[in-house]
Design a protein around this motif. Structure first.
Motif, mmCIF file in Angstrom:
data_model
loop_
_atom_site.group_PDB
_atom_site.id
_atom_site.type_symbol
_atom_site.label_atom_id
_atom_site.label_comp_id
_atom_site.label_asym_id
_atom_site.label_seq_id
_atom_site.Cartn_x
_atom_site.Cartn_y
_atom_site.Cartn_z
ATOM 1 N N LEU A 102 2.633 6.293 9.926
ATOM 2 C CA LEU A 102 3.075 4.984 9.460
ATOM 3 C C LEU A 102 4.245 4.472 10.283
ATOM 4 O O LEU A 102 4.356 3.263 10.544
ATOM 5 C CB LEU A 102 3.451 5.057 7.975
ATOM 6 N N ASP A 103 5.108 5.382 10.707
ATOM 7 C CA ASP A 103 6.240 4.982 11.530
ATOM 8 C C ASP A 103 5.749 4.385 12.855
ATOM 9 O O ASP A 103 6.283 3.383 13.336
ATOM 10 C CB ASP A 103 7.148 6.182 11.786
ATOM 11 N N LEU A 144 0.830 -1.208 0.000
ATOM 12 C CA LEU A 144 0.000 0.000 0.000
ATOM 13 C C LEU A 144 0.863 1.255 0.000
ATOM 14 O O LEU A 144 0.609 2.206 -0.741
ATOM 15 C CB LEU A 144 -0.899 0.006 1.233
ATOM 16 N N ILE A 145 1.881 1.252 0.846
ATOM 17 C CA ILE A 145 2.758 2.426 0.950
ATOM 18 C C ILE A 145 3.461 2.681 -0.381
ATOM 19 O O ILE A 145 3.582 3.822 -0.838
ATOM 20 C CB ILE A 145 3.771 2.236 2.083
ATOM 21 N N SER A 146 3.925 1.600 -1.014
ATOM 22 C CA SER A 146 4.625 1.754 -2.297
ATOM 23 C C SER A 146 3.716 2.346 -3.358
ATOM 24 O O SER A 146 4.123 3.223 -4.134
ATOM 25 C CB SER A 146 5.156 0.391 -2.766
ATOM 26 N N ARG A 147 2.468 1.875 -3.397
ATOM 27 C CA ARG A 147 1.542 2.357 -4.424
ATOM 28 C C ARG A 147 1.153 3.815 -4.240
ATOM 29 O O ARG A 147 0.854 4.511 -5.206
ATOM 30 C CB ARG A 147 0.273 1.488 -4.433
ATOM 31 N N HIS A 148 1.135 4.288 -3.003
ATOM 32 C CA HIS A 148 0.653 5.644 -2.731
ATOM 33 C C HIS A 148 1.733 6.554 -2.154
ATOM 34 O O HIS A 148 1.423 7.604 -1.594
ATOM 35 C CB HIS A 148 -0.520 5.577 -1.738
ATOM 36 N N SER A 149 2.992 6.178 -2.305
ATOM 37 C CA SER A 149 4.082 6.927 -1.668
ATOM 38 C C SER A 149 4.137 8.389 -2.119
ATOM 39 O O SER A 149 4.478 9.273 -1.317
ATOM 40 C CB SER A 149 5.424 6.245 -1.967
ATOM 41 N N ILE A 162 1.093 -4.617 16.042
ATOM 42 C CA ILE A 162 0.034 -5.270 16.815
ATOM 43 C C ILE A 162 -0.822 -4.224 17.515
ATOM 44 O O ILE A 162 -2.053 -4.240 17.448
ATOM 45 C CB ILE A 162 0.646 -6.240 17.846
ATOM 46 N N ARG A 163 -0.162 -3.277 18.193
ATOM 47 C CA ARG A 163 -0.904 -2.221 18.873
ATOM 48 C C ARG A 163 -1.661 -1.368 17.863
ATOM 49 O O ARG A 163 -2.816 -0.975 18.095
ATOM 50 C CB ARG A 163 0.065 -1.355 19.681
ATOM 51 N N GLY A 164 -1.026 -1.099 16.718
ATOM 52 C CA GLY A 164 -1.665 -0.276 15.697
ATOM 53 C C GLY A 164 -2.949 -0.904 15.164
ATOM 54 O O GLY A 164 -3.901 -0.199 14.839
ATOM 55 N N ALA A 165 -2.971 -2.234 15.095
ATOM 56 C CA ALA A 165 -4.166 -2.917 14.593
ATOM 57 C C ALA A 165 -5.298 -2.923 15.611
ATOM 58 O O ALA A 165 -6.446 -3.189 15.245
ATOM 59 C CB ALA A 165 -3.816 -4.350 14.210
ATOM 60 N N MET A 166 -4.982 -2.640 16.867
ATOM 61 C CA MET A 166 -5.999 -2.676 17.910
ATOM 62 C C MET A 166 -6.541 -1.289 18.248
ATOM 63 O O MET A 166 -7.641 -1.155 18.771
ATOM 64 C CB MET A 166 -5.410 -3.309 19.177
ATOM 65 N N GLU A 167 -5.762 -0.224 17.978
ATOM 66 C CA GLU A 167 -6.153 1.127 18.386
ATOM 67 C C GLU A 167 -7.045 1.806 17.351
ATOM 68 O O GLU A 167 -7.060 1.421 16.175
ATOM 69 C CB GLU A 167 -4.908 1.983 18.606
#
Length: 295
Positions: free
Chosen positions: A30-31, A14-19, A38-43
């Motif tokens: 993103l960083d 995704l990042i490559s396609r929309h960089s 894991i935390r990012g997917a839960m918040e």
């Protein structure tokens, strides 16, 4: 970004396609997601924005720039990547978080039960009575049985060795002999059987035990999940089963059920050896009175 190797593949694509469309705020978000996927997917988006030090709406704008309707849809994408278990998401913590994601709607206990039932039902079509008989015949005809598992499979290998001993077979749980492993393996011969339990991937120590068995001509049985299915050299007999789909509870009930079936079938073909041994053991334990002393 200079941390491409740390990015789970789906997110990296995704990042490559929309960089070309990403802003400084997007990069900071993103960083944060990459540092702790894991935390990012839960918040939610507000929490991620707060940790990145950007405006609360920045997470929504990032999601839209990446092609999603809003942050909830982007979060669902991250959770799906977590459940698929690839890249950085392939870790014990990720697998547990994925199970929590799965349990959000139906309840935790219900999701675990559903996962176990599904995995057990899959065994009906993936393991045959002939597979079980190949294991039990090898055990019946052996002089000594070496049982070995590491990690989560260690508890199952210990229980299997105990049950084989009570059934009148000379069984050694190598996991309990780690301080004397060379001594335990030094007398292995072509008349022996090595029964390996491997979940997710065989350890380097298990590979060494497998090599020693090959050198000594011992017959090798392996009960593995699909992640650990490949062994070199290949075992004489192997049962490979799914313990659950990615993101589901990785069942210990499934391999335990198969081990129980092997031991039960062993009792059916060893001319009463198992049944006599179990009866003798029960009588000895009652007479010796050791149980009362151990309470």
């Amino acid at each position: 970004m200079d941390r491409q190797d740390a990015i789970p593949q789906a997110l990296g694509d995704l990042i490559s396609r929309h960089s070309s469309r990403l802003t400084d705020a997007d990069t900071r978000l993103l960083d944060v997601l990459i540092q702790d996927p894991i935390r990012g997917a839960m918040e939610n988006g507000k929490d991620v924005s707060s940790r990145a030090g950007v405006h609360p709406a920045s997470a929504v704008r990032l999601a839209r720039r990446l092609g999603f309707k809003g942050y909830p849809e982007f979060r669902s994408f991250l959770q799906a990547s977590l459940i698929e278990g690839s890249g950085d998401f392939e870790s014990p913590a990720a697998r547990m978080a994925a199970r929590l994601v799965r349990a959000e709607e139906g309840g935790l206990l219900a999701s675990v039960l559903d996962s176990e039932i599904t995995a057990l039902n899959n065994v009906r079509t993936s393991v045959s009575d002939a597979d079980i008989r190949a294991f039990s015949t090898s055990l019946r005809d052996s002089r000594r049985i070496y049982v070995f598992g590491r990690g989560h499979s260690a508890s199952l290998s210990a229980l299997t060795a105990l049950r084989l001993t009570r059934s009148g077979y000379e069984a050694c749980d190598l996991g309990s002999q780690m301080h004397q492993l060379p001594e335990a393996l030094s007398t292995m011969s072509e008349n022996d059987v090595v029964w390996l339990f491997a979940f997710r991937r065989p350890s380097s120590l298990m590979a060494e035990v497998r090599s020693i068995a090959a050198e000594r001509g011992a017959r090798v049985l392996a009960l593995t999940d699909l992640h650990a299915a490949r062994m070199d050299p290949a075992p004489d007999h192997q049962i490979s089963i799914s313990r659950g789909d990615p993101g589901e509870s990785q069942s210990l009930v499934v391999p335990m059920t198969i081990a129980n079936a092997v031991i039960l079938d062993l009792a059916a073909i060893d001319d009463g050896r198992s049944l006599r041994a179990l009866g003798d053991f029960k009588a000895f334990r009652a007479k010796a009175g050791l149980a009362a002393q151990l309470l």
